[in-house]
Design an enzyme around this catalytic site. Structure first.
Site, short mmCIF file in Angstrom:
data_model
loop_
_atom_site.label_atom_id
_atom_site.label_comp_id
_atom_site.label_asym_id
_atom_site.label_seq_id
_atom_site.Cartn_x
_atom_site.Cartn_y
_atom_site.Cartn_z
N HIS A 1 6.19 -5.72 11.70
CA HIS A 1 5.48 -4.43 11.78
C HIS A 1 5.09 -4.16 13.24
CE1 HIS A 1 2.44 -1.30 10.79
NE2 HIS A 1 3.17 -1.13 9.69
N HIS B 1 0.85 -1.19 0.00
CA HIS B 1 0.00 0.00 0.00
C HIS B 1 0.88 1.24 0.00
CE1 HIS B 1 0.89 -0.63 4.23
NE2 HIS B 1 0.43 0.56 4.53
N HIS C 1 1.19 3.93 2.03
CA HIS C 1 1.63 4.69 3.20
C HIS C 1 3.15 4.82 3.19
CE1 HIS C 1 -2.25 4.15 5.78
NE2 HIS C 1 -2.26 5.27 5.08
N ASP D 1 -0.50 -4.07 5.71
CA ASP D 1 -1.19 -3.68 6.93
C ASP D 1 -2.68 -4.02 6.81
OD1 ASP D 1 1.26 -2.68 7.48
OD2 ASP D 1 0.65 -0.58 7.65
N ASP E 1 5.62 4.61 5.24
CA ASP E 1 6.55 3.66 5.84
C ASP E 1 6.71 2.40 5.00
OD1 ASP E 1 3.83 3.18 6.65
OD2 ASP E 1 4.54 1.76 8.16
N HIS E 2 6.00 2.34 3.88
CA HIS E 2 6.12 1.20 2.97
C HIS E 2 6.65 1.58 1.59
CE1 HIS E 2 3.86 -1.75 5.53
NE2 HIS E 2 3.50 -0.61 6.09
N HIS F 1 -7.68 -1.72 5.31
CA HIS F 1 -6.79 -0.67 5.80
C HIS F 1 -7.35 0.66 5.30
CE1 HIS F 1 -3.08 0.38 7.74
NE2 HIS F 1 -2.57 1.00 6.69
#
Length: 305
Positions: free
Chosen positions: A270, A63, A65, A212, A67-68, A141
């Site tokens: 995670h 996805h 976001h 996530d 942090d990914h 998510h």
């Protein structure tokens, strides 16, 4: 196969863990490496690992976001500066193409290799190559998020050399064909079927890597009968409500997913920054109350699959 975790923290990096990224070593003739997510500073983590950028030929983004994905532009450019011309394919939700192209365009970056970006809009089949069938499934998510399921082809059983010798079938170039289960004609005219000389075929492995997600029925479907599941466990179970409100899962919820899916093994990652390395055994202990064959990943740890 081997799976190396480059980052196992949730949301932001900590002193002990970087944000999400992992690399699957297929250990095949092509020496392929497949990366899953690429959080900030992933390329710096690679410098402290055995991973080689030039060998990464696929990147799967769960996805969008930060942090990914915030490590992607730098990693792509460093791969280019290394001089490789090996093609790279990136899979990810709608928007990943715009993110990458905008970053490269505004920074006036040039890549020395072909880059193919494939955007995913729904569950389903992705590709079949290198002996692996890849598919994806939507998760739950705040932004579109996918998990990836990799199913390895079954392998032929072992060739029964004793049976071949008993039947006076000499060694020769036909052994290679027999090992593949093919029918061959021997120099003396005999026609033999390789399947008659092979043990039971070896079942291919199934690996499922989640992005996530909070608990969702589609996750169970995606992970059904998996040999290995990689799943987030952002919080301990006493914070399950908080986890779910943000589209995440607790330790026990990850373990329950593995149990419902009839999986063989669970690796959790995670982990929230609120938990220090000294506290991670507590997260693992919670999982063990539901699903005994659970492990917890740490940065730079490699798991044999």
């Amino acid at each position: 196969m081997e799976l190396t975790f480059l980052g196992t923290n949730a949301g932001v990096p900590s002193k002990d863990r970087n944000v999400t990224s992992m690399v699957l070593d297929l250990q095949n003739k092509q020496k392929s490496l497949w990366m899953f997510d690429c959080g900030e500073a992933t390329q710096h983590q690679i410098l402290h690992s055995h991973v080689k950028l030039s060998r990464i030929n696929k990147i799967f983004i769960t996805h969008l976001h930060g942090d990914h994905i915030f490590g992607l532009p730098g990693l792509l450019c460093s791969r280019s500066m290394g001089g490789t011309e090996n093609p790279l394919t990136i899979y990810g939700p709608t928007g990943i193409k715009a993110f990458i192209e905008t970053a490269l365009t505004l920074s006036q970056s040039y890549l020395t290799y072909p880059l193919d970006i494939i955007e995913i809009e729904q569950d389903g089949f992705l590709f079949e190559e290198e002996g692996i069938r890849a598919s994806c499934g939507a998760l739950s998510h705040p932004v579109p998020c996918f998990g990836y399921r990799l199913e390895e082809d079954n392998k032929p059983g072992k060739l029964n050399a004793d049976k071949l010798e008993t039947e006076n079938i000499p060694r020769g170039p036909w052994y290679k064909l027999l090992k593949q289960g093919k029918t061959v004609t021997l120099p003396d005219g005999r026609i033999i079927d390789g399947k008659d000389y092979l043990s039971t075929e070896i079942k291919g492995r199934c690996i499922v890597i989640f992005g996530d997600t909070q608990p969702t029925p589609n996750a169970v479907k995606l992970a059904e009968n998996a040999d290995v599941i990689v799943h987030e466990a952002t919080f301990k179970h006493d914070m399950a409500d908080k986890a779910n409100s943000r589209g995440h899962s607790s330790t026990i919820q990850a373990a329950e997913l593995a149990k419902k899916a009839n999986a063989k093994r669970l690796i959790i990652t995670h982990i929230s920054s609120r938990y220090s390395p000294k506290e991670t055994p507590e997260l693992l202990a919670e999982c063990h109350t539901i699903f005994d064959n659970t492990q917890i990943a740490s940065d730079f740890e490699t798991f044999k699959l």
